[in-house]
Design a protein around this motif. Structure first.
Motif, PDB file in Angstrom:
ATOM      1  N   LEU A  91     -17.785   4.419   0.393  1.00  0.00           N
ATOM      2  CA  LEU A  91     -18.528   4.084   1.609  1.00  0.00           C
ATOM      3  C   LEU A  91     -17.575   3.835   2.784  1.00  0.00           C
ATOM      4  O   LEU A  91     -17.786   4.356   3.883  1.00  0.00           O
ATOM      5  N   GLY A  92     -16.521   3.059   2.550  1.00  0.00           N
ATOM      6  CA  GLY A  92     -15.550   2.786   3.613  1.00  0.00           C
ATOM      7  C   GLY A  92     -14.831   4.045   4.056  1.00  0.00           C
ATOM      8  O   GLY A  92     -14.564   4.237   5.248  1.00  0.00           O
ATOM      9  N   PHE A  93     -14.524   4.921   3.114  1.00  0.00           N
ATOM     10  CA  PHE A  93     -13.862   6.185   3.440  1.00  0.00           C
ATOM     11  C   PHE A  93     -14.764   7.061   4.299  1.00  0.00           C
ATOM     12  O   PHE A  93     -14.337   7.606   5.311  1.00  0.00           O
ATOM     13  N   VAL A  94     -16.032   7.161   3.903  1.00  0.00           N
ATOM     14  CA  VAL A  94     -17.001   7.957   4.660  1.00  0.00           C
ATOM     15  C   VAL A  94     -17.216   7.371   6.047  1.00  0.00           C
ATOM     16  O   VAL A  94     -17.358   8.093   7.030  1.00  0.00           O
ATOM     17  N   ASP A  95     -17.216   6.028   6.136  1.00  0.00           N
ATOM     18  CA  ASP A  95     -17.412   5.363   7.426  1.00  0.00           C
ATOM     19  C   ASP A  95     -16.159   5.385   8.295  1.00  0.00           C
ATOM     20  O   ASP A  95     -16.194   4.972   9.453  1.00  0.00           O
ATOM     21  N   GLY A  96     -15.040   5.832   7.735  1.00  0.00           N
ATOM     22  CA  GLY A  96     -13.809   5.920   8.514  1.00  0.00           C
ATOM     23  C   GLY A  96     -13.078   4.603   8.663  1.00  0.00           C
ATOM     24  O   GLY A  96     -12.266   4.436   9.584  1.00  0.00           O
ATOM     25  N   ASP A  97     -13.311   3.645   7.776  1.00  0.00           N
ATOM     26  CA  ASP A  97     -12.638   2.346   7.802  1.00  0.00           C
ATOM     27  C   ASP A  97     -11.151   2.556   7.529  1.00  0.00           C
ATOM     28  O   ASP A  97     -10.763   2.979   6.441  1.00  0.00           O
ATOM     29  N   GLU A  98     -10.307   2.254   8.513  1.00  0.00           N
ATOM     30  CA  GLU A  98      -8.864   2.490   8.407  1.00  0.00           C
ATOM     31  C   GLU A  98      -8.225   1.747   7.234  1.00  0.00           C
ATOM     32  O   GLU A  98      -7.345   2.280   6.558  1.00  0.00           O
ATOM     33  N   LYS A  99      -8.657   0.516   6.996  1.00  0.00           N
ATOM     34  CA  LYS A  99      -8.105  -0.275   5.893  1.00  0.00           C
ATOM     35  C   LYS A  99      -8.421   0.395   4.552  1.00  0.00           C
ATOM     36  O   LYS A  99      -7.559   0.495   3.678  1.00  0.00           O
ATOM     37  N   VAL A 100      -9.645   0.866   4.411  1.00  0.00           N
ATOM     38  CA  VAL A 100     -10.052   1.542   3.175  1.00  0.00           C
ATOM     39  C   VAL A 100      -9.301   2.862   3.028  1.00  0.00           C
ATOM     40  O   VAL A 100      -8.834   3.199   1.936  1.00  0.00           O
ATOM     41  N   ILE A 101      -9.163   3.597   4.114  1.00  0.00           N
ATOM     42  CA  ILE A 101      -8.460   4.882   4.072  1.00  0.00           C
ATOM     43  C   ILE A 101      -7.007   4.676   3.641  1.00  0.00           C
ATOM     44  O   ILE A 101      -6.472   5.448   2.838  1.00  0.00           O
ATOM     45  N   LYS A 102      -6.358   3.615   4.134  1.00  0.00           N
ATOM     46  CA  LYS A 102      -4.983   3.312   3.712  1.00  0.00           C
ATOM     47  C   LYS A 102      -4.932   3.004   2.218  1.00  0.00           C
ATOM     48  O   LYS A 102      -4.030   3.445   1.516  1.00  0.00           O
ATOM     49  N   ARG A 103      -5.922   2.214   1.728  1.00  0.00           N
ATOM     50  CA  ARG A 103      -5.968   1.891   0.301  1.00  0.00           C
ATOM     51  C   ARG A 103      -6.211   3.145  -0.531  1.00  0.00           C
ATOM     52  O   ARG A 103      -5.602   3.339  -1.580  1.00  0.00           O
ATOM     53  N   VAL A 104      -7.094   4.009  -0.053  1.00  0.00           N
ATOM     54  CA  VAL A 104      -7.373   5.277  -0.752  1.00  0.00           C
ATOM     55  C   VAL A 104      -6.094   6.095  -0.842  1.00  0.00           C
ATOM     56  O   VAL A 104      -5.744   6.612  -1.908  1.00  0.00           O
ATOM     57  N   ASN A 105      -5.385   6.223   0.268  1.00  0.00           N
ATOM     58  CA  ASN A 105      -4.147   7.007   0.272  1.00  0.00           C
ATOM     59  C   ASN A 105      -3.088   6.399  -0.651  1.00  0.00           C
ATOM     60  O   ASN A 105      -2.407   7.123  -1.373  1.00  0.00           O
ATOM     61  N   ARG A 106      -2.975   5.072  -0.649  1.00  0.00           N
ATOM     62  CA  ARG A 106      -2.005   4.392  -1.524  1.00  0.00           C
ATOM     63  C   ARG A 106      -2.372   4.624  -3.000  1.00  0.00           C
ATOM     64  O   ARG A 106      -1.519   4.985  -3.807  1.00  0.00           O
ATOM     65  N   ASN A 107      -3.648   4.441  -3.333  1.00  0.00           N
ATOM     66  CA  ASN A 107      -4.083   4.648  -4.717  1.00  0.00           C
ATOM     67  C   ASN A 107      -3.972   6.111  -5.127  1.00  0.00           C
ATOM     68  O   ASN A 107      -3.654   6.413  -6.277  1.00  0.00           O
ATOM     69  N   ALA A 108      -4.221   7.019  -4.195  1.00  0.00           N
ATOM     70  CA  ALA A 108      -4.105   8.456  -4.486  1.00  0.00           C
ATOM     71  C   ALA A 108      -2.655   8.814  -4.802  1.00  0.00           C
ATOM     72  O   ALA A 108      -2.388   9.582  -5.736  1.00  0.00           O
ATOM     73  N   ILE A 109      -1.731   8.262  -4.041  1.00  0.00           N
ATOM     74  CA  ILE A 109      -0.305   8.528  -4.296  1.00  0.00           C
ATOM     75  C   ILE A 109       0.092   7.974  -5.662  1.00  0.00           C
ATOM     76  O   ILE A 109       0.767   8.654  -6.443  1.00  0.00           O
ATOM     77  N   MET A 110      -0.367   6.752  -5.974  1.00  0.00           N
ATOM     78  CA  MET A 110      -0.033   6.167  -7.278  1.00  0.00           C
ATOM     79  C   MET A 110      -0.618   7.015  -8.412  1.00  0.00           C
ATOM     80  O   MET A 110       0.050   7.238  -9.422  1.00  0.00           O
ATOM     81  N   MET A 111      -1.848   7.512  -8.232  1.00  0.00           N
ATOM     82  CA  MET A 111      -2.460   8.338  -9.273  1.00  0.00           C
ATOM     83  C   MET A 111      -1.736   9.671  -9.395  1.00  0.00           C
ATOM     84  O   MET A 111      -1.519  10.163 -10.507  1.00  0.00           O
ATOM     85  N   ALA A 112      -1.340  10.259  -8.283  1.00  0.00           N
ATOM     86  CA  ALA A 112      -0.610  11.528  -8.320  1.00  0.00           C
ATOM     87  C   ALA A 112       0.728  11.355  -9.037  1.00  0.00           C
ATOM     88  O   ALA A 112       1.112  12.195  -9.861  1.00  0.00           O
ATOM     89  N   VAL A 113       1.424  10.259  -8.753  1.00  0.00           N
ATOM     90  CA  VAL A 113       2.694   9.974  -9.436  1.00  0.00           C
ATOM     91  C   VAL A 113       2.442   9.782 -10.926  1.00  0.00           C
ATOM     92  O   VAL A 113       3.193  10.310 -11.760  1.00  0.00           O
ATOM     93  N   LEU A 114       1.396   9.064 -11.265  1.00  0.00           N
ATOM     94  CA  LEU A 114       1.062   8.859 -12.677  1.00  0.00           C
ATOM     95  C   LEU A 114       0.764  10.183 -13.371  1.00  0.00           C
ATOM     96  O   LEU A 114       1.215  10.417 -14.497  1.00  0.00           O
ATOM     97  N   ILE A 115       0.049  11.064 -12.707  1.00  0.00           N
ATOM     98  CA  ILE A 115      -0.251  12.390 -13.277  1.00  0.00           C
ATOM     99  C   ILE A 115       1.037  13.163 -13.513  1.00  0.00           C
ATOM    100  O   ILE A 115       1.232  13.761 -14.575  1.00  0.00           O
ATOM    101  N   VAL A 116       1.938  13.150 -12.536  1.00  0.00           N
ATOM    102  CA  VAL A 116       3.217  13.859 -12.681  1.00  0.00           C
ATOM    103  C   VAL A 116       4.008  13.268 -13.852  1.00  0.00           C
ATOM    104  O   VAL A 116       4.578  14.004 -14.668  1.00  0.00           O
ATOM    105  N   LEU A 117       4.042  11.934 -13.959  1.00  0.00           N
ATOM    106  CA  LEU A 117       4.757  11.290 -15.063  1.00  0.00           C
ATOM    107  C   LEU A 117       4.130  11.643 -16.414  1.00  0.00           C
ATOM    108  O   LEU A 117       4.858  11.897 -17.388  1.00  0.00           O
ATOM    109  N   LEU A 118       2.815  11.678 -16.476  1.00  0.00           N
ATOM    110  CA  LEU A 118       2.145  12.030 -17.727  1.00  0.00           C
ATOM    111  C   LEU A 118       2.407  13.481 -18.111  1.00  0.00           C
ATOM    112  O   LEU A 118       2.612  13.790 -19.285  1.00  0.00           O
TER     113      LEU A 118
END
Length: 170
Positions: free
Chosen positions: A113-140
């Motif tokens: 919901l925050g991402f769709v609404d353009g909430d900057e704080k949520v977008i930053k959290r999404v990007n941070r979590n996306a990077i962590m998940m991408a790194v985890l995928i690469v490590l796996l």
């Protein structure tokens, strides 16, 4: 001004979609339905059943992020929350207690919901979590490739050992 109206229409379209209403219903049932705690922590009391039920119920969130919102970072962040929820659930005793407080469905819903609404704080959290998940995928993937290489080495070594033993007795 026209860009703002287009974004507002897109948000309204997303929030009125059947898939959004479905993930909203899943969130209410799993995180709020019974005495405000939902089915998620109650199902989590049965070992392994909670994760077996939760995982398929998180798939509509991934669908919404990828197909409706068309955001790979949001899908990765949803996956990160799913993996975090599963990881928390695997901790003996503490995982059961934490399931009452870590509301994975609510977190993913709020994040979408925050991402769709353009909430900057949520977008930053999404990007941070996306990077962590991408790194985890690469490590796996790297770990998987390492395991394949080690397995091939061990199988080759055992094959040579068997051949040597066989040759000794013949």
């Amino acid at each position: 001004m026209e860009e703002s109206n287009t974004a507002d229409l897109k948000r309204l379209e997303l929030k009125n979609s059947k898939s959004y209403h479905f993930i909203n219903k899943v969130r209410r049932i799993m995180d709020k339905s019974i005495l405000g705690i939902g089915l998620d922590p109650i199902i989590g009391l049965i070992p392994n059943v909670g994760d077996a039920i939760n995982f398929p119920l998180m798939l509509p969130y991934l669908y919404f992020a990828l197909v409706k919102v068309k955001s790979v970072p949001l899908a990765l962040a949803v996956t990160f929350n799913l993996m975090l929820d599963v990881l928390i659930g695997t901790i003996p005793f503490l995982g059961i207690i934490m399931d009452f407080f870590f509301k994975g469905f609510q977190r993913n819903h709020d994040m979408i919901l925050g991402f769709v609404d353009g909430d900057e704080k949520v977008i930053k959290r999404v990007n941070r979590n996306a990077i962590m998940m991408a790194v985890l995928i690469v490590l796996l993937v790297a770990l998987f490739l390492l395991l394949v290489k080690v397995s091939i080495f061990v199988i080759s070594w055992l094959w040579e050992l068997c051949q040597s033993v066989w040759a000794f007795f013949i």
